[in-house]
Design a protein around this motif. Structure first.
Motif, PDB file in Angstrom:
ATOM      1  N   ILE A 474       0.862  -1.185   0.000  1.00  0.00           N
ATOM      2  CA  ILE A 474       0.000   0.000   0.000  1.00  0.00           C
ATOM      3  C   ILE A 474       0.896   1.231   0.000  1.00  0.00           C
ATOM      4  CG2 ILE A 474      -1.841   1.248   1.193  1.00  0.00           C
ATOM      5  CD1 ILE A 474      -2.556  -1.365   2.610  1.00  0.00           C
ATOM      6  N   VAL A 475       0.702   2.096  -0.972  1.00  0.00           N
ATOM      7  CA  VAL A 475       1.479   3.327  -1.051  1.00  0.00           C
ATOM      8  C   VAL A 475       0.515   4.506  -1.125  1.00  0.00           C
ATOM      9  CG1 VAL A 475       3.483   2.256  -2.135  1.00  0.00           C
ATOM     10  CG2 VAL A 475       1.651   3.141  -3.568  1.00  0.00           C
ATOM     11  N   SER A 476       0.942   5.646  -0.583  1.00  0.00           N
ATOM     12  CA  SER A 476       0.094   6.836  -0.613  1.00  0.00           C
ATOM     13  C   SER A 476       0.953   8.082  -0.719  1.00  0.00           C
ATOM     14  CB  SER A 476      -0.788   6.910   0.642  1.00  0.00           C
ATOM     15  OG  SER A 476       0.004   7.069   1.802  1.00  0.00           O
ATOM     16  N   ALA A 477       0.366   9.132  -1.282  1.00  0.00           N
ATOM     17  CA  ALA A 477       1.028  10.428  -1.412  1.00  0.00           C
ATOM     18  C   ALA A 477      -0.020  11.520  -1.216  1.00  0.00           C
ATOM     19  CB  ALA A 477       1.696  10.569  -2.767  1.00  0.00           C
ATOM     20  N   THR A 478       0.322  12.548  -0.434  1.00  0.00           N
ATOM     21  CA  THR A 478      -0.599  13.646  -0.146  1.00  0.00           C
ATOM     22  C   THR A 478       0.148  14.966  -0.194  1.00  0.00           C
ATOM     23  OG1 THR A 478      -1.904  12.225   1.324  1.00  0.00           O
ATOM     24  CG2 THR A 478      -2.234  14.597   1.531  1.00  0.00           C
ATOM     25  N   TYR A 479      -0.454  15.950  -0.854  1.00  0.00           N
ATOM     26  CA  TYR A 479       0.062  17.316  -0.840  1.00  0.00           C
ATOM     27  C   TYR A 479      -0.847  18.149   0.051  1.00  0.00           C
ATOM     28  CZ  TYR A 479       1.349  22.039  -2.226  1.00  0.00           C
ATOM     29  OH  TYR A 479       1.750  23.356  -2.196  1.00  0.00           O
ATOM     30  N   PHE A 480      -0.261  19.025   0.887  1.00  0.00           N
ATOM     31  CA  PHE A 480      -1.070  19.855   1.776  1.00  0.00           C
ATOM     32  C   PHE A 480      -0.606  21.309   1.720  1.00  0.00           C
ATOM     33  CE2 PHE A 480       2.437  18.294   4.388  1.00  0.00           C
ATOM     34  CZ  PHE A 480       2.870  19.421   5.052  1.00  0.00           C
ATOM     35  N   ASP A 481      -1.535  22.208   2.049  1.00  0.00           N
ATOM     36  CA  ASP A 481      -1.259  23.644   2.038  1.00  0.00           C
ATOM     37  C   ASP A 481      -2.157  24.316   3.074  1.00  0.00           C
ATOM     38  OD1 ASP A 481      -1.685  26.527   1.155  1.00  0.00           O
ATOM     39  OD2 ASP A 481      -0.121  25.913  -0.243  1.00  0.00           O
ATOM     40  N   ARG A 482      -1.576  25.197   3.888  1.00  0.00           N
ATOM     41  CA  ARG A 482      -2.363  25.891   4.917  1.00  0.00           C
ATOM     42  C   ARG A 482      -1.868  27.321   5.074  1.00  0.00           C
ATOM     43  NH1 ARG A 482      -0.917  23.193   8.969  1.00  0.00           N
ATOM     44  NH2 ARG A 482       0.606  24.686   9.785  1.00  0.00           N
ATOM     45  N   LYS A 521       1.296  35.969  10.758  1.00  0.00           N
ATOM     46  CA  LYS A 521       0.744  35.217   9.636  1.00  0.00           C
ATOM     47  C   LYS A 521       1.764  34.164   9.242  1.00  0.00           C
ATOM     48  CE  LYS A 521      -0.858  35.686   4.854  1.00  0.00           C
ATOM     49  NZ  LYS A 521      -1.080  36.611   3.715  1.00  0.00           N
ATOM     50  N   THR A 522       1.309  32.936   9.025  1.00  0.00           N
ATOM     51  CA  THR A 522       2.224  31.852   8.660  1.00  0.00           C
ATOM     52  C   THR A 522       1.651  31.047   7.502  1.00  0.00           C
ATOM     53  OG1 THR A 522       1.244  30.282  10.221  1.00  0.00           O
ATOM     54  CG2 THR A 522       3.061  31.652  11.038  1.00  0.00           C
ATOM     55  N   GLN A 523       2.542  30.309   6.855  1.00  0.00           N
ATOM     56  CA  GLN A 523       2.121  29.410   5.779  1.00  0.00           C
ATOM     57  C   GLN A 523       2.872  28.093   5.929  1.00  0.00           C
ATOM     58  OE1 GLN A 523       3.465  29.875   1.616  1.00  0.00           O
ATOM     59  NE2 GLN A 523       1.306  29.866   1.040  1.00  0.00           N
ATOM     60  N   ALA A 524       2.188  27.006   5.639  1.00  0.00           N
ATOM     61  CA  ALA A 524       2.822  25.686   5.646  1.00  0.00           C
ATOM     62  C   ALA A 524       2.307  24.884   4.458  1.00  0.00           C
ATOM     63  CB  ALA A 524       2.527  24.953   6.946  1.00  0.00           C
ATOM     64  N   LYS A 525       3.230  24.285   3.735  1.00  0.00           N
ATOM     65  CA  LYS A 525       2.858  23.418   2.618  1.00  0.00           C
ATOM     66  C   LYS A 525       3.888  22.302   2.532  1.00  0.00           C
ATOM     67  CE  LYS A 525       5.090  26.436  -0.841  1.00  0.00           C
ATOM     68  NZ  LYS A 525       5.450  27.531   0.072  1.00  0.00           N
ATOM     69  N   ASP A 548       7.331  22.788   4.442  1.00  0.00           N
ATOM     70  CA  ASP A 548       7.874  24.137   4.260  1.00  0.00           C
ATOM     71  C   ASP A 548       6.990  25.085   5.059  1.00  0.00           C
ATOM     72  OD1 ASP A 548       9.122  26.424   3.420  1.00  0.00           O
ATOM     73  OD2 ASP A 548       8.208  26.436   1.423  1.00  0.00           O
ATOM     74  N   ALA A 549       7.368  25.332   6.326  1.00  0.00           N
ATOM     75  CA  ALA A 549       6.585  26.175   7.230  1.00  0.00           C
ATOM     76  C   ALA A 549       7.327  27.488   7.442  1.00  0.00           C
ATOM     77  CB  ALA A 549       6.367  25.471   8.567  1.00  0.00           C
ATOM     78  N   THR A 550       6.729  28.594   7.005  1.00  0.00           N
ATOM     79  CA  THR A 550       7.424  29.875   7.007  1.00  0.00           C
ATOM     80  C   THR A 550       6.616  30.966   7.695  1.00  0.00           C
ATOM     81  OG1 THR A 550       6.518  30.374   4.816  1.00  0.00           O
ATOM     82  CG2 THR A 550       8.713  29.381   4.909  1.00  0.00           C
ATOM     83  N   ASN A 551       7.346  31.966   8.174  1.00  0.00           N
ATOM     84  CA  ASN A 551       6.768  33.149   8.794  1.00  0.00           C
ATOM     85  C   ASN A 551       6.426  34.145   7.692  1.00  0.00           C
ATOM     86  OD1 ASN A 551       6.205  35.496  10.245  1.00  0.00           O
ATOM     87  ND2 ASN A 551       7.819  35.150  11.744  1.00  0.00           N
ATOM     88  N   GLU A 552       5.159  34.484   7.550  1.00  0.00           N
ATOM     89  CA  GLU A 552       4.720  35.426   6.522  1.00  0.00           C
ATOM     90  C   GLU A 552       4.366  36.788   7.106  1.00  0.00           C
ATOM     91  OE1 GLU A 552       4.731  34.541   3.136  1.00  0.00           O
ATOM     92  OE2 GLU A 552       5.831  32.872   4.036  1.00  0.00           O
ATOM     93  N   THR A 553       4.789  37.034   8.347  1.00  0.00           N
ATOM     94  CA  THR A 553       4.522  38.313   8.996  1.00  0.00           C
ATOM     95  C   THR A 553       5.508  39.363   8.502  1.00  0.00           C
ATOM     96  OG1 THR A 553       3.859  37.090  10.968  1.00  0.00           O
ATOM     97  CG2 THR A 553       4.228  39.455  11.216  1.00  0.00           C
ATOM     98  N   PRO A 554       5.056  40.505   8.025  1.00  0.00           N
ATOM     99  CA  PRO A 554       5.990  41.545   7.593  1.00  0.00           C
ATOM    100  C   PRO A 554       6.944  41.931   8.733  1.00  0.00           C
ATOM    101  CG  PRO A 554       3.758  42.080   6.901  1.00  0.00           C
ATOM    102  CD  PRO A 554       3.646  40.895   7.802  1.00  0.00           C
TER     103      PRO A 554
END
Length: 657
Positions: A474-482, A521-525, A548-554
């Protein structure tokens, strides 16, 4: 209402109206009535009721009783980091403060549930749950639901949901006993007894864990130990046909030695300080089935209480340095209605009242006036799931919450699962929204701000699961974005601050050190990959997560990686069952580099841990087992300057009667 909410609400309404004429179907078990030993192809958390895994559009990992026992893990956190998308940082050994992060979200943006009760500590800074005091004990099943899930699970479900279920009896009378000893003076004893009859199912369990430990300060020489006593009990009593009473409780009492910042240098180092934490979870619920059990109703009351105290034997006047208590009371109704075959509606309403009390005694003020406040939140939700065509299941839901301070919040979710090739291929996609209410500390402490808005997140994922060679692979792959906005952060007040320029820096015209505000503000994908291969006597499991979790705060830290989130994490285990029934396992855990601070100036090195495990069933009653952790004696850090366990050997015995 944002456009996404219209889509989610429309999806729920469309599915409900498309249900057509009602037809009798087998009842769907509520989440709190589901047998925790169910196989991994049944999922409870995604819909708050048991569903076949190929009907669930969200990304879920299930750890069964066999998975938990085979891992030989002591702490729940050590189980969870072996699943896709989960990482941790810990301030020392077992029992130390432990932060779990799902898909790069903050640790207090994850909902933890045990036996249907939502865990969190209202007295903590972010209102989240410290997983350090949660041992495996009598746990029989864990589900990890990834992605924003606030439609069904409310506040904090931005990163995901961890649903934990303790064991339930299956025979008229049964008992279990586990005993383990090992490195660093470690001893772990667990036992349980229970029974299942026509009218009652009950179980009582207890555990005691103790270890001499190692220095919390990475370069220290003094050992920092940990001791924990756990109790749990459950009773399901059949009162009448289709009417039952549920009573459940879990209690934990832990003491952990910690290190601090002693005089005169006030630099991190060995101290005699220690912390005590007592957690109580209790639940009482009435389950009523109507219309031949097509409508399952649950009315419940849940209570949690966390008491935390820190002590410093070397402090003058009083040894108590911190004293906090957090309480939650939750009243809830949930209904699950079988509309027709393949169509289910889940709906409910909740009221939660949270309160906290906190104080920090010192040599200068041994009896400070504690800060104590409370806050309430009401919520209602509706979700509809239906198989619109053969193999294609759609889910849509909407939720509304009303909070004492920030007012109302409406959000929704939608998901799809398409089972093809007679279940050999499953395509999944989901969109969900999450929110986190401001904690009591963020609202009412000396740094509080009662004008705080809730943190908000929009998240989606899409993936595929493929079964090959008659399910042997059984194999699986998932892409996520938040994307997370309105994130609450601490803002410092400079000495030059004025009431006109920074009014929140002043309370009654007195400048304070800082305050909380919705500034971040943050983003993770990223990508999650997993594989399971069963090749005769050999079983191989593997997963890999790129985050890839990054700080998006100016500002100065814009675009930098969020602290203590390794970009890469991987797990690999290979188990071989010998002809004479001996089971041997090699397990590897890898974490890539991360940073200990927001500016990314302090680097945490990547590391690889290798464990060896073995077990042998002497007969149907007894099994002996053993393991060697961190075979390579790897020195690493998940939090800067905090120690980790070196190589250690452990042996134990399990008995099932």
């Amino acid at each position: 209402m944002r456009p996404e909410l219209y889509l989610s609400a429309a999806a729920a309404a469309l599915l409900l109206s498309a249900g057509g004429a009602l037809a009798e179907t087998a009842p769907t078990a509520p989440a709190d009535q589901t047998d925790p030993s169910l196989l991994g192809d049944v999922v409870v958390t995604a819909n708050r009721s048991a569903q076949a895994a190929d009907r669930v559009g969200q990304s879920v990992t299930v750890l069964t009783t066999a998975d938990i026992q085979n891992s030989q893990a002591v702490g729940v956190a050590d189980l969870l980091i072996r699943t896709p998308g989960v990482t941790l940082s810990r301030n020392g050994g077992v029992g130390a403060t432990t932060s779990l992060r799902i898909r790069g979200a903050e640790s207090d943006q994850t909902v933890v549930i045990i036996d249907g009760v939502k865990l969190n500590d209202p007295s903590s800074t972010g209102g989240g749950y410290n997983a350090g005091n949660l041992l495996v004990g009598d746990i029989a099943r864990i589900e990890v639901l990834r992605g924003a899930q606030s439609t069904l699970w409310g506040s904090q479900a931005i990163g995901g949901v961890i649903n934990i279920q303790t064991a339930q009896a299956k025979r008229p009378l049964e008992a279990s006993l586990d005993a383990e000893v090992g490195e660093r003076g470690t001893r772990y004893l667990r036992g349980g007894v229970g029974g299942a009859g026509e009218r009652a199912v009950w179980r009582l369990a207890a555990s005691h864990y103790t270890t001499d430990g190692f220095s919390t300060f990475a370069r220290g020489t003094e050992k920092d130990g940990y001791e924990n006593t756990g109790l749990s009990g459950s009773l399901n009593l059949k009162l009448a046909q289709d009417v039952s009473l549920d009573l459940r409780s879990v209690y934990s009492d832990g003491r952990v030695d910690i290190d601090g910042f002693p005089a005169p240098s006030f630099a991190f180092g060995d101290t005699r300080e220690y912390a005590e934490t007592k957690d109580l979870v209790a639940y009482a619920g009435l389950n009523v089935g109507l219309f031949d059990n097509r409508l399952s109703n649950r009315i419940g009351y849940a209570y949690t209480k966390t008491d935390r105290q820190n002590f410093n034997p070397d402090q003058a006047v009083t040894t108590l340095t911190f004293d906090a208590q957090g309480k939650n009371e939750r009243y809830e109704y949930q209904g699950v209605f079988d509309i027709r075959e393949g169509w289910v509606a889940t709906f409910g309403a909740e009221h939660e009242e949270s309160e906290f009390r906190t104080a920090s005694p010192s040599a200068f003020d041994a009896n400070p006036t504690p800060t104590a406040r409370s806050v309430g939140i009401d919520g209602a939700y509706l979700q509809v799931q239906g198989e619109v065509i053969d193999g294609l299941t759609l889910t849509g839901g909407v939720r509304r919450d009303e909070h004492d301070t920030f007012g109302g919040k409406t959000l929704g979710q939608a998901a799809a699962a398409w089972s093809l090739n007679q279940g050999a291929t499953v395509l999944r996609a989901s969109f969900g929204q999450g929110f986190k209410a401001p904690s009591l500390y963020q609202l009412y402490s000396e740094y509080g701000n009662t004008a705080l808005a809730p943190e908000e997140a929009d998240a989606w994922d899409a993936g595929v699961e493929q079964h090959l060679f008659d399910g042997r692979l059984i194999v699986s792959a998932t892409y996520f974005d938040r994307d997370t906005t309105n994130q609450i952060d601490y803002v410092s007040c400079a000495a030059s601050a004025t009431p006109a320029a920074q009014p929140l820096c002043f309370v009654n015209n007195v400048r304070r050190f800082g305050y909380y505000n919705n500034t971040a503000k943050t983003q993770a994908k990223g990508v999650e990959l997993a594989a399971l291969a069963a090749l005769g006597p050999v079983e191989v499991q593997a997963n890999y997560t790129y985050t890839d979790a990054t700080n998006e705060t100016p500002g100065a830290n814009f675009g930098r990686r969020l602290a203590r989130r390794p970009e890469e994490a991987a797990n690999l285990s290979a188990t071989y069952v010998w002809p004479f029934r001996l089971s041997t396992t090699v397990a590897m855990q890898y974490a890539g580099e991360s940073f200990d601070n927001a500016s990314n100036s302090t680097r945490l090195e990547p590391y690889t841990l290798v464990d060896l495990r073995a077990s042998y069933p002497i007969n149907e009653t007894l099994e002996v087992y053993g393991r060697v952790e961190n075979v390579g004696d790897e020195h690493y850090e998940t939090t800067r300057n905090y120690g980790v366990a070196g190589r250690g050997a452990f042996v134990g015995v399990r008995a099932r009667f």
